[in-house]
Scaffold this motif. Sequence first.
Motif, PDB file in Angstrom:
ATOM      1  N   ARG A   1     -14.398 -27.676 -23.434  1.00  0.00           N
ATOM      2  CA  ARG A   1     -14.188 -26.458 -22.666  1.00  0.00           C
ATOM      3  C   ARG A   1     -15.099 -26.534 -21.454  1.00  0.00           C
ATOM      4  N   VAL A   2     -14.546 -26.195 -20.294  1.00  0.00           N
ATOM      5  CA  VAL A   2     -15.333 -26.203 -19.063  1.00  0.00           C
ATOM      6  C   VAL A   2     -15.460 -24.758 -18.603  1.00  0.00           C
ATOM      7  N   ARG A   3     -16.667 -24.241 -18.626  1.00  0.00           N
ATOM      8  CA  ARG A   3     -16.887 -22.840 -18.318  1.00  0.00           C
ATOM      9  C   ARG A   3     -17.689 -22.669 -17.034  1.00  0.00           C
ATOM     10  N   LYS A   4     -17.132 -21.908 -16.107  1.00  0.00           N
ATOM     11  CA  LYS A   4     -17.882 -21.550 -14.905  1.00  0.00           C
ATOM     12  C   LYS A   4     -18.855 -20.440 -15.280  1.00  0.00           C
ATOM     13  N   MET A   5     -20.124 -20.650 -15.020  1.00  0.00           N
ATOM     14  CA  MET A   5     -21.137 -19.700 -15.443  1.00  0.00           C
ATOM     15  C   MET A   5     -21.017 -18.394 -14.663  1.00  0.00           C
ATOM     16  N   PRO A   6     -21.180 -17.257 -15.347  1.00  0.00           N
ATOM     17  CA  PRO A   6     -21.066 -15.961 -14.674  1.00  0.00           C
ATOM     18  C   PRO A   6     -22.234 -15.729 -13.736  1.00  0.00           C
ATOM     19  N   SER A   7     -22.022 -14.823 -12.783  1.00  0.00           N
ATOM     20  CA  SER A   7     -23.079 -14.517 -11.814  1.00  0.00           C
ATOM     21  C   SER A   7     -24.164 -13.629 -12.410  1.00  0.00           C
ATOM     22  N   SER A   8     -23.824 -12.819 -13.411  1.00  0.00           N
ATOM     23  CA  SER A   8     -24.805 -11.926 -14.020  1.00  0.00           C
ATOM     24  C   SER A   8     -25.649 -12.663 -15.052  1.00  0.00           C
ATOM     25  N   GLU A   9     -26.861 -12.166 -15.301  1.00  0.00           N
ATOM     26  CA  GLU A   9     -27.763 -12.804 -16.244  1.00  0.00           C
ATOM     27  C   GLU A   9     -27.336 -12.561 -17.690  1.00  0.00           C
ATOM     28  N   ASN A  10     -26.730 -11.411 -17.974  1.00  0.00           N
ATOM     29  CA  ASN A  10     -26.351 -11.039 -19.331  1.00  0.00           C
ATOM     30  C   ASN A  10     -24.847 -10.829 -19.447  1.00  0.00           C
ATOM     31  N   GLU A  11     -24.353 -10.976 -20.680  1.00  0.00           N
ATOM     32  CA  GLU A  11     -22.949 -10.740 -20.967  1.00  0.00           C
ATOM     33  C   GLU A  11     -22.820  -9.974 -22.274  1.00  0.00           C
ATOM     34  N   MET A  12     -21.645  -9.380 -22.466  1.00  0.00           N
ATOM     35  CA  MET A  12     -21.342  -8.696 -23.712  1.00  0.00           C
ATOM     36  C   MET A  12     -20.689  -9.689 -24.670  1.00  0.00           C
ATOM     37  N   TYR A  13     -21.205  -9.755 -25.901  1.00  0.00           N
ATOM     38  CA  TYR A  13     -20.676 -10.655 -26.928  1.00  0.00           C
ATOM     39  C   TYR A  13     -20.137  -9.840 -28.097  1.00  0.00           C
ATOM     40  N   THR A  14     -19.170 -10.409 -28.797  1.00  0.00           N
ATOM     41  CA  THR A  14     -18.533  -9.725 -29.922  1.00  0.00           C
ATOM     42  C   THR A  14     -18.378 -10.673 -31.093  1.00  0.00           C
ATOM     43  N   VAL A  15     -18.672 -10.183 -32.298  1.00  0.00           N
ATOM     44  CA  VAL A  15     -18.366 -10.917 -33.518  1.00  0.00           C
ATOM     45  C   VAL A  15     -17.458 -10.045 -34.372  1.00  0.00           C
ATOM     46  N   GLN A  16     -16.422 -10.646 -34.927  1.00  0.00           N
ATOM     47  CA  GLN A  16     -15.512  -9.909 -35.797  1.00  0.00           C
ATOM     48  C   GLN A  16     -15.269 -10.692 -37.077  1.00  0.00           C
ATOM     49  N   LYS A  17     -15.228  -9.971 -38.166  1.00  0.00           N
ATOM     50  CA  LYS A  17     -14.939 -10.514 -39.491  1.00  0.00           C
ATOM     51  C   LYS A  17     -13.475 -10.233 -39.823  1.00  0.00           C
ATOM     52  N   VAL A  18     -12.741 -11.271 -40.273  1.00  0.00           N
ATOM     53  CA  VAL A  18     -11.327 -11.134 -40.623  1.00  0.00           C
ATOM     54  C   VAL A  18     -11.111 -11.644 -42.044  1.00  0.00           C
ATOM     55  N   TRP A  19     -10.457 -10.830 -42.867  1.00  0.00           N
ATOM     56  CA  TRP A  19     -10.122 -11.207 -44.242  1.00  0.00           C
ATOM     57  C   TRP A  19      -8.698 -11.761 -44.273  1.00  0.00           C
ATOM     58  N   LEU A  20      -8.498 -12.846 -45.036  1.00  0.00           N
ATOM     59  CA  LEU A  20      -7.182 -13.482 -45.105  1.00  0.00           C
ATOM     60  C   LEU A  20      -6.774 -13.751 -46.551  1.00  0.00           C
ATOM     61  N   HIS A  21      -5.475 -13.553 -46.827  1.00  0.00           N
ATOM     62  CA  HIS A  21      -4.840 -14.008 -48.068  1.00  0.00           C
ATOM     63  C   HIS A  21      -5.440 -13.394 -49.338  1.00  0.00           C
ATOM     64  N   ASP A  22      -5.972 -12.195 -49.232  1.00  0.00           N
ATOM     65  CA  ASP A  22      -6.578 -11.595 -50.428  1.00  0.00           C
ATOM     66  C   ASP A  22      -5.897 -10.286 -50.832  1.00  0.00           C
ATOM     67  N   GLU A  23      -4.664 -10.074 -50.342  1.00  0.00           N
ATOM     68  CA  GLU A  23      -3.962  -8.823 -50.643  1.00  0.00           C
ATOM     69  C   GLU A  23      -3.776  -8.608 -52.141  1.00  0.00           C
TER      70      GLU A  23
END
Length: 316
Positions: free
Chosen positions: A130-152
């Motif tokens: 992956r080639v990422r152009k670095m943002p101009s701001s010093e900080n960014e918003m990050y997100t983590v999400q948990k996903v459950w699968l195949h346990d119905e």
Amino acid sequence: MNCQTENVTISGMQWKLYRVGERIPESNSFVLQDDFADYDVAMEDLTSSALQDAADTLENYAVLDNISPLLSGVTDQSGALCFEGMSKGLYLLSGKSKLIGDKRYIPSAVLVDLSDKETNLDFMTYPKFRVRKMPSSENEMYTVQKVWLHDEEYPDDRSTELTVAIYRDAQLEEEVKLNEQNNWTYQWTGSAASEWRVKEVEVPGNYTVIYRANDTQYVILNSHSTVRSSMVTPLVTTEITTSLETEISSLSSSSQSKTETFPMTISSDSGSRNSSGGGSSGRKLPQTGQLWWPVPLLIGGGLICIVIGWRMHQKK
């Protein structure tokens, strides 16, 4: 490789090689061993996408749990690096991202199968980036999400709350709780120049885990361990796409990166070692997960060459 004008060659990139397991005899699956034996990562699905998930997840553990590599090295001025003398087994190649100018080059982990008994078969691999152009701001918003699968069908197996550790440059930054009340999601603001990773403190019983990420979004997939083989990949793809679009947006649409993909080719079938790619037989070696069981891939006592370099067209 010409590093001027239209060409970029990544020299000085750090790579580590781990032996993570081996193929189960007479079975199209792998078993994790040694430092990786206790990780709840499914290895039965041998599709390309499933083994890429396994590679990324095992790399996440290797980095965050500070597992010692079997071998390590740095790419030279031509973007090449060779590892020699591996015995039979399943190996993980893990590269450290590198900042060049205002772009960060982020390599994908690679699983390499050396389970066949052919002798003196060397090969060359071109990792995905992956080639990422670095943002101009010093900080960014990050997100983590948990996903459950195949346990119905197993509602009692799902945990009511899980602890997720957030790491900045492989150092623990904080631990957070995910549950139904916060929609199994957490957001934080952090340095755009740092490398962020996440890890479940404890994988729930009867579940396996997959870690996926782009530049600012992280997904932890817990799949019920009763679901195996080819059922996993299509269900994971469908549910993750839907979840990300509705909860934290799509990984692909929000990413500022682009991906460069390279074929994996055999560099020599006679024992000669050519890290520049010259003398290649031109025969394609399967990418991560694309294992051709009738085709002998590698050997005990083999040699792996990583060559990193490609052409980037500049804007006029």
